[in-house]
Design an enzyme around this catalytic site. Sequence first.
Site, PDB file in Angstrom:
ATOM      1  N   GLY A  28       8.286  36.600  47.812  1.00 24.32           N
ATOM      2  CA  GLY A  28       6.872  36.521  47.517  1.00 24.32           C
ATOM      3  C   GLY A  28       6.394  37.664  46.753  1.00 24.32           C
ATOM      4  O   GLY A  28       7.216  38.626  46.619  1.00 24.32           O
ATOM      5  N   GLN A  29       5.415  37.597  46.333  1.00 27.06           N
ATOM      6  CA  GLN A  29       4.583  38.820  45.563  1.00 27.06           C
ATOM      7  C   GLN A  29       3.091  38.908  45.924  1.00 27.06           C
ATOM      8  O   GLN A  29       2.570  37.927  46.691  1.00 27.06           O
ATOM      9  CB  GLN A  29       4.468  38.726  44.171  1.00 27.06           C
ATOM     10  CG  GLN A  29       4.279  37.693  43.418  1.00 27.06           C
ATOM     11  CD  GLN A  29       4.792  37.612  42.105  1.00 27.06           C
ATOM     12  OE1 GLN A  29       5.980  37.732  41.908  1.00 27.06           O
ATOM     13  NE2 GLN A  29       4.060  37.162  40.953  1.00 27.06           N
ATOM     14  N   VAL A  30       2.614  40.188  46.070  1.00 28.08           N
ATOM     15  CA  VAL A  30       1.146  40.378  46.664  1.00 28.08           C
ATOM     16  C   VAL A  30       0.406  40.709  45.659  1.00 28.08           C
ATOM     17  O   VAL A  30       0.708  41.707  44.884  1.00 28.08           O
ATOM     18  CB  VAL A  30       1.181  41.498  47.678  1.00 28.08           C
ATOM     19  CG1 VAL A  30      -0.054  41.775  48.342  1.00 28.08           C
ATOM     20  CG2 VAL A  30       2.290  41.076  48.786  1.00 28.08           C
ATOM     21  N   LYS A  63      -0.551  37.350  49.741  1.00 31.58           N
ATOM     22  CA  LYS A  63       0.900  37.080  49.532  1.00 31.58           C
ATOM     23  C   LYS A  63       1.083  35.644  49.361  1.00 31.58           C
ATOM     24  O   LYS A  63       0.980  34.801  49.871  1.00 31.58           O
ATOM     25  CB  LYS A  63       1.654  37.489  50.805  1.00 31.58           C
ATOM     26  CG  LYS A  63       2.956  37.546  50.916  1.00 31.58           C
ATOM     27  CD  LYS A  63       3.859  37.724  52.187  1.00 31.58           C
ATOM     28  CE  LYS A  63       3.624  39.208  52.459  1.00 31.58           C
ATOM     29  NZ  LYS A  63       4.254  39.322  53.802  1.00 31.58           N
ATOM     30  N   ASP A  69       9.602  47.017  61.049  1.00 33.17           N
ATOM     31  CA  ASP A  69      10.094  47.635  59.821  1.00 33.17           C
ATOM     32  C   ASP A  69       9.433  48.730  59.463  1.00 33.17           C
ATOM     33  O   ASP A  69       8.369  48.583  58.480  1.00 33.17           O
ATOM     34  CB  ASP A  69       9.946  46.523  58.866  1.00 33.17           C
ATOM     35  CG  ASP A  69      10.972  46.728  57.291  1.00 33.17           C
ATOM     36  OD1 ASP A  69      11.383  47.770  57.539  1.00 33.17           O
ATOM     37  OD2 ASP A  69      10.335  46.309  56.391  1.00 33.17           O
ATOM     38  N   ALA A 112       8.682  40.888  45.365  1.00 28.50           N
ATOM     39  CA  ALA A 112      10.078  40.832  46.208  1.00 28.50           C
ATOM     40  C   ALA A 112      10.869  39.512  46.158  1.00 28.50           C
ATOM     41  O   ALA A 112      10.159  38.668  45.280  1.00 28.50           O
ATOM     42  CB  ALA A 112       9.671  40.940  47.695  1.00 28.50           C
ATOM     43  N   SER A 113      11.727  39.234  46.690  1.00 32.63           N
ATOM     44  CA  SER A 113      12.538  38.235  46.267  1.00 32.63           C
ATOM     45  C   SER A 113      12.053  36.779  46.907  1.00 32.63           C
ATOM     46  O   SER A 113      12.165  35.716  46.309  1.00 32.63           O
ATOM     47  CB  SER A 113      13.926  38.193  46.904  1.00 32.63           C
ATOM     48  OG  SER A 113      14.005  38.389  48.593  1.00 32.63           O
ATOM     49  N   ALA A 129       2.928  44.196  44.651  1.00 34.29           N
ATOM     50  CA  ALA A 129       4.235  44.425  44.889  1.00 34.29           C
ATOM     51  C   ALA A 129       5.189  43.273  44.645  1.00 34.29           C
ATOM     52  O   ALA A 129       4.405  41.814  44.728  1.00 34.29           O
ATOM     53  CB  ALA A 129       4.438  44.891  46.123  1.00 34.29           C
TER      54      ALA A 129
END
Length: 562
Positions: A140-142, A156, A291, A137-138, A135
């Site tokens: 970080g990434q995994v 992450k 979330d 995102a703005s 994944a």
Amino acid sequence: MAINQTFKNLNRTREIIGVLIKWGFEDVVINSTLRNLVPESTRLKWLRDDKPIEQYTRYERIRMATVELGPTFVKLAQILSNRPDIIPEGLVKEFEKLQDKVPPVPFSEAKVIIERETGKKIDELFEEFNETPLASASIGQVYKAKLRTGEDVVVKVQRPTVAEVIEQDLNIIKDAVRRADRYLRKQGFINAEDVVAVFDRSLTKELDYRNEARNIDRFRTTYRHRRDFYIPKAYREYSTDKILIMEFVSGCKITDIEQLNKWGISAKDVVERGMDIYLTQIFEFGYFHGDPHPGNILVREDGTIVLLDFGMIGQLMPKDKYAFAGIFISMARHDAHEMAMQMRKLAIEDNITDMRQFTYDLNDLIEDYASLDVSEASIQDVITRLQKIMYDYHITVPGGVFIVFRAFAILEGIGKLMYPGFKTYDFIRPYGQRLLTEQLKPENLMNESVSKFSSIYSFLSSLPADIKNILQKTNNGKIHFEIELQGYGYALKKWDSITNRMVITYIVCALIIGSSIALLGNYGNEMKYYYGINAWSFIGYSIAGGLFVVLLYTILRRRIYK
């Protein structure tokens, strides 16, 4: 260094202004001191090529401008989507559409960060490492990997320079909100500067992955005796503020009904257990996962529910839990007066000047939903109406309350998708009732009484000294009153600008008069003359002419940008 940073901020600010103008927010620029940052040489056109701007709603244009402004602004909008007490309902709905998906950075850049943060080469730390991110995102990434010790993990990694970019954007946002605060208040944006301060703290926490690791450990400790759900372990010995290594857990998304059926797991059972997990967190511990969208809830083959992503955590103090539960219980009992009292207990501050009208508005809400079957009215509908009332009366409540509201809405959506007959409100009510019963336990009543007695005792103990201090200052003539005039900042700046122009005008007039008088003097052959004018008069006229040009320039420039 400071000068370079100032120029960077100025360029970024002009870029932001350009985006605002592109999406039809000229009024935000021209009605605030942001207009002074638009260079005269650049004539910005208020036109869009693709679609007439008036065909978009104002809230749609805010969302589209937010996306173009980048990750910091998207994050701010996502946080604001959980604060309907601050922004209008229509804007909340637009911000809820924002997704935090961005193209991944190359693995080579992520590798540099991992090796720098851990102090080890990738091959030294991991037996396997999948270079394609799971994944992105703005922030970080995994990635999926396997430690040398054999455990499957997810890694992450924070994006390069994202912290510096966000810090720069935050400084710009603070400055822009300060400049446009008067205008934003007229548009219904309440306490914009306070919102930015909260956002600053929230984003600063999110940028530090050690904070998420601490949240994971706290949840694992709190729920260590529960066997019906699982929280993956964080490997804190390998984690830093820029990387987080967690246990990898396999499973399907909670909404993957087809896979659940293959495993012989009842969707109804999963929904009820999932709701029980969340409601226990909220009403029993007051500390909950914030979330719960389907991507953050997995189901294992044995039916165990797994919670992921602990970057957003909600928290309610005991007194807030009781007031929150009281709102829903009094609504179920059709008691608008009690509901109003519980809302005031929950509020940090409010603008309720007419308590009777406030109670009538809550009674309208109760009556509208009392006649409906639970299957006809959703908890989301009730929450939306409740949030509208809170916005109208400027009721500010703890931020955790809106995280609860958001969680209820998401959980209801999951529940109805997986089991259409699920009645969310009926499921929530017993937990609230249980909490109110707990409040009436002798030990809790005793604790509350002791707390109130302590507050009263502290007040009475300090009262004589406070009164004595006031009387002494009054006798000595040292008592002071501070009066703050709200909304006059712009007028004072305008008056300051007018005063400066008047001073320049007086100086120009004085120079012209003085130079004209100097023309009458007889200085003999020692005086130099220019164009038939003596040097003193020539210098005076030249200075007056220069000041006149400056004055004319400032007047015309102001008119152009109005």
